[in-house]
Design a protein around this motif. Structure first.
Motif, PDB file in Angstrom:
ATOM      1  N   ALA A 176      13.304 -10.588 -30.394  1.00  0.00           N
ATOM      2  CA  ALA A 176      14.062 -10.024 -31.436  1.00  0.00           C
ATOM      3  C   ALA A 176      13.815 -10.497 -32.637  1.00  0.00           C
ATOM      4  CB  ALA A 176      15.373  -9.997 -31.075  1.00  0.00           C
ATOM      5  N   GLU A 177      13.029 -11.404 -33.041  1.00  0.00           N
ATOM      6  CA  GLU A 177      12.633 -12.451 -34.109  1.00  0.00           C
ATOM      7  C   GLU A 177      11.096 -12.670 -34.136  1.00  0.00           C
ATOM      8  OE1 GLU A 177      13.961 -16.261 -34.759  1.00  0.00           O
ATOM      9  OE2 GLU A 177      14.586 -16.511 -32.811  1.00  0.00           O
ATOM     10  N   THR A 178      10.730 -12.699 -35.438  1.00  0.00           N
ATOM     11  CA  THR A 178       9.388 -12.743 -35.771  1.00  0.00           C
ATOM     12  C   THR A 178       8.963 -14.637 -35.509  1.00  0.00           C
ATOM     13  OG1 THR A 178       9.031 -11.065 -37.199  1.00  0.00           O
ATOM     14  CG2 THR A 178       7.313 -12.823 -37.287  1.00  0.00           C
TER      15      THR A 178
ATOM     16  N   GLU B  11      -2.413 -11.123 -26.503  1.00  0.00           N
ATOM     17  CA  GLU B  11      -2.182 -10.799 -27.855  1.00  0.00           C
ATOM     18  C   GLU B  11      -1.455  -9.245 -27.638  1.00  0.00           C
ATOM     19  OE1 GLU B  11      -5.695 -11.402 -29.831  1.00  0.00           O
ATOM     20  OE2 GLU B  11      -5.260 -13.487 -30.108  1.00  0.00           O
ATOM     21  N   GLU B  12      -2.502  -8.550 -26.822  1.00  0.00           N
ATOM     22  CA  GLU B  12      -1.851  -6.913 -26.623  1.00  0.00           C
ATOM     23  C   GLU B  12      -0.244  -6.907 -25.990  1.00  0.00           C
ATOM     24  OE1 GLU B  12      -3.311  -4.238 -27.822  1.00  0.00           O
ATOM     25  OE2 GLU B  12      -4.521  -5.680 -28.842  1.00  0.00           O
ATOM     26  N   LEU B  13      -0.040  -7.836 -25.211  1.00  0.00           N
ATOM     27  CA  LEU B  13       1.226  -7.937 -24.511  1.00  0.00           C
ATOM     28  C   LEU B  13       2.274  -8.296 -25.517  1.00  0.00           C
ATOM     29  CD1 LEU B  13       0.548  -9.674 -21.230  1.00  0.00           C
ATOM     30  CD2 LEU B  13       0.903  -7.366 -21.459  1.00  0.00           C
ATOM     31  N   LEU B  14       1.936  -9.102 -26.475  1.00  0.00           N
ATOM     32  CA  LEU B  14       2.979  -9.542 -27.564  1.00  0.00           C
ATOM     33  C   LEU B  14       3.063  -8.574 -28.579  1.00  0.00           C
ATOM     34  CD1 LEU B  14       2.349 -13.339 -27.508  1.00  0.00           C
ATOM     35  CD2 LEU B  14       4.239 -12.489 -26.464  1.00  0.00           C
ATOM     36  N   LYS B  15       2.193  -7.841 -28.787  1.00  0.00           N
ATOM     37  CA  LYS B  15       2.225  -6.746 -29.827  1.00  0.00           C
ATOM     38  C   LYS B  15       3.439  -5.714 -29.547  1.00  0.00           C
ATOM     39  CE  LYS B  15      -2.581  -6.842 -31.672  1.00  0.00           C
ATOM     40  NZ  LYS B  15      -3.660  -6.145 -31.915  1.00  0.00           N
TER      41      LYS B  15
ATOM     42  N   ALA C 109       9.671  -7.717 -32.439  1.00  0.00           N
ATOM     43  CA  ALA C 109       9.088  -8.198 -33.563  1.00  0.00           C
ATOM     44  C   ALA C 109       7.913  -8.918 -33.009  1.00  0.00           C
ATOM     45  CB  ALA C 109      10.258  -9.219 -34.146  1.00  0.00           C
ATOM     46  N   PRO C 110       7.041  -8.355 -33.221  1.00  0.00           N
ATOM     47  CA  PRO C 110       5.514  -9.200 -32.604  1.00  0.00           C
ATOM     48  C   PRO C 110       5.431 -10.670 -33.579  1.00  0.00           C
ATOM     49  CG  PRO C 110       5.295  -6.744 -33.163  1.00  0.00           C
ATOM     50  CD  PRO C 110       6.643  -6.956 -33.925  1.00  0.00           C
TER      51      PRO C 110
ATOM     52  N   ALA D  99       7.653 -12.013 -23.105  1.00  0.00           N
ATOM     53  CA  ALA D  99       8.468 -12.179 -24.090  1.00  0.00           C
ATOM     54  C   ALA D  99       9.944 -12.949 -23.568  1.00  0.00           C
ATOM     55  CB  ALA D  99       8.759 -10.803 -24.762  1.00  0.00           C
ATOM     56  N   ARG D 100      10.237 -12.566 -22.515  1.00  0.00           N
ATOM     57  CA  ARG D 100      11.592 -13.080 -22.045  1.00  0.00           C
ATOM     58  C   ARG D 100      11.224 -14.638 -21.830  1.00  0.00           C
ATOM     59  NH1 ARG D 100      12.680  -9.843 -18.239  1.00  0.00           N
ATOM     60  NH2 ARG D 100      12.009 -11.117 -16.541  1.00  0.00           N
ATOM     61  N   SER D 101      10.163 -14.964 -21.179  1.00  0.00           N
ATOM     62  CA  SER D 101       9.792 -16.394 -20.835  1.00  0.00           C
ATOM     63  C   SER D 101       9.819 -17.079 -22.216  1.00  0.00           C
ATOM     64  CB  SER D 101       8.524 -16.308 -20.102  1.00  0.00           C
ATOM     65  OG  SER D 101       8.764 -15.710 -18.807  1.00  0.00           O
ATOM     66  N   ILE D 102       9.099 -16.633 -23.293  1.00  0.00           N
ATOM     67  CA  ILE D 102       8.738 -17.308 -24.658  1.00  0.00           C
ATOM     68  C   ILE D 102      10.282 -17.633 -25.065  1.00  0.00           C
ATOM     69  CG2 ILE D 102       8.401 -17.166 -26.681  1.00  0.00           C
ATOM     70  CD1 ILE D 102       5.897 -15.558 -25.845  1.00  0.00           C
ATOM     71  N   THR D 103      11.182 -16.555 -25.085  1.00  0.00           N
ATOM     72  CA  THR D 103      12.765 -16.909 -25.541  1.00  0.00           C
ATOM     73  C   THR D 103      13.121 -17.820 -24.811  1.00  0.00           C
ATOM     74  OG1 THR D 103      12.733 -14.581 -26.413  1.00  0.00           O
ATOM     75  CG2 THR D 103      14.712 -15.597 -26.121  1.00  0.00           C
ATOM     76  N   TYR D 104      13.224 -17.558 -23.541  1.00  0.00           N
ATOM     77  CA  TYR D 104      13.950 -18.835 -22.618  1.00  0.00           C
ATOM     78  C   TYR D 104      13.269 -19.986 -22.761  1.00  0.00           C
ATOM     79  CZ  TYR D 104      16.143 -14.820 -20.277  1.00  0.00           C
ATOM     80  OH  TYR D 104      17.136 -13.624 -19.783  1.00  0.00           O
ATOM     81  N   ALA D 105      12.196 -20.184 -22.817  1.00  0.00           N
ATOM     82  CA  ALA D 105      11.434 -21.571 -23.191  1.00  0.00           C
ATOM     83  C   ALA D 105      11.854 -22.314 -24.332  1.00  0.00           C
ATOM     84  CB  ALA D 105       9.984 -21.252 -23.275  1.00  0.00           C
TER      85      ALA D 105
END
Length: 377
Positions: free
Chosen positions: A6-8, A25-29, A33-34, A119-125
């Motif tokens: 939800a944030e860049t 990179e395609e998954l994160l696009k 908020a890529p 995306a969820r794993s990055i946020t939680y990490a």
């Protein structure tokens, strides 16, 4: 399905395979908020790109210049406060456990990842890393507080008085900076009935200065109990200071007082220290002839002459460190000073430590005070 970043964010992807990097990179696009993605193809290249703006690192465990956990450990060493997520083709449970135990916030296998999971794993990490860093800071603060309390206890001990008919009070306030200083004091009565006092201040702030203050205070007490109360005591403290200090510019001011067994006379040595305040027969003054010499640790072969002070039958004496006279009082930027201190004592008529301290404003340095007084029998 839209990923839930939800944030860049600013990420660093450490991946040597162009195809795998393109897929990430395609998954994160697909995120709401890529993120802004920097890429490194090797560990060496990653070191140059691991700047403070990087909020999360995605690292492969198969790089041309690092393999397995070597890559992860290198990233953690360079960016210990940044969230690190392992994203690799190694589907190995033991490696995954070792990665998390080594400090990674998560471990993902490339073939099992979709946009939402990534995306969820990055946020939680990132949240886990924030929690880890906060916990570490809390533990460090608690350890520092315990160490400061231990040092303060050693710097500011209780008096060794054997029923001397005098009133003895001490006060200590830390400076506004919150860093422990090297202010110390002590009081000892020897078998002949004499009462010995010391107050001192190691220049500087921090645990090294505080530890040096502890060493000097304990050495002073030991020497007094061993009967060394004259010039030999100061020469020994000066030698100890020079041996224990971390830098040659560190010095120590102090004031020593020996009150005779009948409590009617005192001998003082004021070693580059603020002058004691005396109240005798209603007269408030500082001890004449102070200081009697420079601080410890400045010059070699120094003699500190004794200052003889008649006390009389009824008197009060206050020893203090410069944190008291350097305190900011009511007017902006105006320091209390020795004259201001004398005015406050005269206003009260007696040395009342609690009332005196209530008039003190912002402290730039630690404040330590000893007050002893003798009333008429």
């Amino acid at each position: 399905m839209t990923a839930n970043l939800a944030e860049t964010l600013t990420l660093l992807l450490i991946e040597d395979d162009d195809g795998d990097a393109f897929l990430v990179e395609e998954l994160l696009k697909q995120a709401v908020a890529p993120p802004k993605i920097f890429r490194a193809r090797s560990l060496e290249e990653a070191r140059a790109k691991l700047t403070p703006q990087i909020q999360c690192v995605l690292v492969d465990l198969s790089l041309p210049d690092a393999s397995r956990l070597e890559a992860l450990e290198a990233v953690l060493a360079v960016a210990p406060h940044t969230a690190v997520l392992v994203l690799t083709g190694l589907n190995d449970v033991q490696t995954a456990l070792s990665a998390v135990q080594s400090g990674a916030q998560d471990y993902l296998v490339k073939g099992d990842v979709d946009a939402r999971l990534l995306a969820r794993s990055i946020t939680y990490a990132m949240e886990r890393k924030r929690a880890d860093v906060a916990q570490i800071k809390l533990m460090q603060a608690e350890l520092t507080a315990k160490e400061n309390a231990r040092l303060e206890s050693a710097l500011l001990p209780g008096p060794l008085l054997r029923g001397a008919p005098i009133e003895h009070m001490t006060r200590y306030l830390p400076g506004s900076g919150g860093t422990l200083a090297g202010d110390f004091f002590d009081t000892v009565q020897t078998p002949d009935g004499s009462v010995h006092l010391v107050i001192g201040d190691v220049c500087g702030h921090g645990p090294d200065e505080a530890a040096l203050g502890v060493a000097l205070r304990i050495a002073w007490r030991t020497l007094v109990l061993a009967g060394q109360t004259e010039a030999t005591l100061l020469r020994t403290l000066d030698t100890l200071l020079r041996a224990e200090r971390k830098a040659p510019e560190i010095f120590t001011t102090l004031c020593t007082v020996t009150i005779t067994p009948d409590l009617r006379h005192a001998k003082m040595r004021v070693v580059g220290h603020p002058p004691p305040v005396l109240v005798r027969d209603g007269v408030v003054e500082v001890v004449a002839g102070t200081p009697s010499g420079p601080p410890l640790g400045i010059f070699h072969d120094v003699e500190w002459p004794v200052i003889e002070v008649p006390l009389g039958a009824e008197w009060s004496m206050m020893l203090y460190t410069d944190g008291l006279i350097e305190a900011v009082v009511s007017e902006p930027g105006r320091l209390l000073g020795v004259d201001g201190l004398l005015d406050l004592v005269r206003e009260h008529g007696v040395i009342d430590l609690d009332r005196l301290i209530t008039h003190v404003g912002t402290l730039s340095d630690d404040l330590a005070v000893i007050m002893v007084q003798k009333g008429r029998a």
